[in-house]
Design a protein around this motif. Structure first.
Motif, short mmCIF file in Angstrom:
data_model
loop_
_atom_site.label_atom_id
_atom_site.label_comp_id
_atom_site.label_asym_id
_atom_site.label_seq_id
_atom_site.Cartn_x
_atom_site.Cartn_y
_atom_site.Cartn_z
N ASP A 1 0.84 -1.20 0.00
CA ASP A 1 0.00 0.00 0.00
C ASP A 1 0.87 1.25 0.00
N LYS A 2 1.95 1.22 0.76
CA LYS A 2 2.88 2.36 0.81
C LYS A 2 3.54 2.55 -0.55
N ALA A 3 3.96 1.46 -1.17
CA ALA A 3 4.62 1.54 -2.47
C ALA A 3 3.68 2.08 -3.55
N TYR A 4 2.44 1.63 -3.53
CA TYR A 4 1.52 2.00 -4.61
C TYR A 4 0.84 3.34 -4.38
N GLU A 5 0.99 3.89 -3.20
CA GLU A 5 0.60 5.29 -3.00
C GLU A 5 1.45 6.18 -3.91
N VAL B 1 5.42 -10.85 -10.40
CA VAL B 1 4.67 -11.02 -11.65
C VAL B 1 3.22 -10.62 -11.46
N LEU B 2 2.62 -11.04 -10.36
CA LEU B 2 1.23 -10.71 -10.08
C LEU B 2 1.03 -9.20 -9.95
N ARG B 3 1.88 -8.57 -9.16
CA ARG B 3 1.68 -7.13 -8.94
C ARG B 3 2.02 -6.33 -10.19
N GLY B 4 3.00 -6.79 -10.97
CA GLY B 4 3.33 -6.10 -12.22
C GLY B 4 2.18 -6.13 -13.20
N THR B 5 1.48 -7.27 -13.28
CA THR B 5 0.33 -7.40 -14.17
C THR B 5 -0.79 -6.46 -13.75
N VAL B 6 -1.04 -6.38 -12.44
CA VAL B 6 -2.08 -5.49 -11.93
C VAL B 6 -1.76 -4.03 -12.24
N VAL B 7 -0.51 -3.64 -12.00
CA VAL B 7 -0.12 -2.24 -12.23
C VAL B 7 -0.19 -1.89 -13.71
N TYR C 1 -10.29 -0.30 -12.22
CA TYR C 1 -10.33 -0.75 -10.83
C TYR C 1 -9.48 0.16 -9.95
N ASP C 2 -9.76 0.10 -8.65
CA ASP C 2 -8.96 0.82 -7.67
C ASP C 2 -7.66 0.04 -7.45
N LEU C 3 -6.54 0.68 -7.70
CA LEU C 3 -5.25 -0.01 -7.69
C LEU C 3 -4.98 -0.69 -6.36
N ARG C 4 -5.14 0.04 -5.28
CA ARG C 4 -4.74 -0.53 -3.99
C ARG C 4 -5.73 -1.59 -3.50
N GLN C 5 -7.00 -1.48 -3.89
CA GLN C 5 -7.94 -2.56 -3.59
C GLN C 5 -7.59 -3.82 -4.35
N GLU C 6 -7.16 -3.65 -5.60
CA GLU C 6 -6.78 -4.79 -6.42
C GLU C 6 -5.50 -5.44 -5.88
N ILE C 7 -4.59 -4.61 -5.38
CA ILE C 7 -3.37 -5.14 -4.78
C ILE C 7 -3.70 -5.97 -3.54
N ALA C 8 -4.70 -5.54 -2.77
CA ALA C 8 -5.12 -6.30 -1.58
C ALA C 8 -5.67 -7.67 -2.00
N LYS C 9 -6.44 -7.73 -3.10
CA LYS C 9 -6.93 -9.01 -3.61
C LYS C 9 -5.76 -9.89 -4.04
N LEU C 10 -4.77 -9.25 -4.65
CA LEU C 10 -3.59 -9.96 -5.11
C LEU C 10 -2.85 -10.62 -3.94
#
Length: 210
Positions: A100-104, A169-175, A185-194
């Motif tokens: 969450d800190k990184a994707y802020e 790989v997962l987080r790179g695909t989402v970003v 989608y909301d980036l940080r919500q999607e990262i939480a699902k990831l």
């Protein structure tokens, strides 16, 4: 020895590091003032007051400068965050806090992140690998996984390096998906699902239990 110098570092190595830092600072300032696409390597060399050959010896393309800038920021964010993670109760909360800190920062700097990721994936596709070494976020994830192992939450039959790679790989695909269309989608919500997908897999735990 000056602040920030590495013990055992030679004068030539220090000079190279100082030149790289100067190039990055000048280039990023130009990118912010006139845009990445409108900035040339020749302008960067001129503003830095170095020969074009010297610039290309340090950075073959503009994208490499952005990559180093993002890596340096990532390491700084990781250093600020890592101490707080040990006080959190479990692996999930640590991963969520770290990412969450990184994707802020990602949300505030989408253009630079897109350039950086594009450059890294291009290098990977051409077999160049990741020559910049471990990023700050990767080092945080590795530390979180190691702590999770010690606490019995993370399996030990898969290497830390491979687990970090899979999460990367997962987080790179989402970003990349978010960068192409931030409204989907909301980036940080999607990262939480990831994070939950990484830790618990794709099984519908509630449905499976029912």
């Amino acid at each position: 020895m000056e602040p920030g110098d590495t013990p055992g570092e030679s004068r030539i190595e220090r000079k190279k590091k100082e030149t790289r830092q100067k190039i990055v600072k000048v280039a990023v300032d130009l990118f912010e003032r006139q845009g990445f696409n409108n900035t040339t390597m020749e302008q960067i060399a001129l503003e830095t007051d170095i020969a074009r050959k010297t610039l290309y010896n340090h950075f073959p393309v503009k994208e490499a400068i952005v990559d180093e800038y993002v890596r340096d920021l990532s390491k700084g964010l990781a250093k600020e965050t890592i101490e707080t993670l040990h006080r959190l109760p479990d692996t999930r909360s640590r991963l969520l806090t770290a990412l969450d800190k990184a994707y802020e920062w990602v949300e505030m700097n989408p253009e630079l992140v897109g350039i950086c990721l594009g450059y890294r994936f291009k290098n990977m596709c051409h077999g160049a690998g990741d020559n910049g070494g471990e990023t700050g976020t990767q080092s945080m994830m590795a530390e979180i996984i190691r702590q999770g192992r010690e606490e019995g939450e993370i399996r030990r039959d898969v290497s830390v390096k491979l687990l970090v790679t899979q999460l990367d790989v997962l987080r790179g695909t989402v970003v990349l998906g978010w960068l192409s269309d931030s409204s989907q989608y909301d980036l940080r919500q999607e990262i939480a699902k990831l994070v939950d997908l990484f830790l618990y897999g794709a099984i519908d735990r509630e449905g499976h239990q029912g």
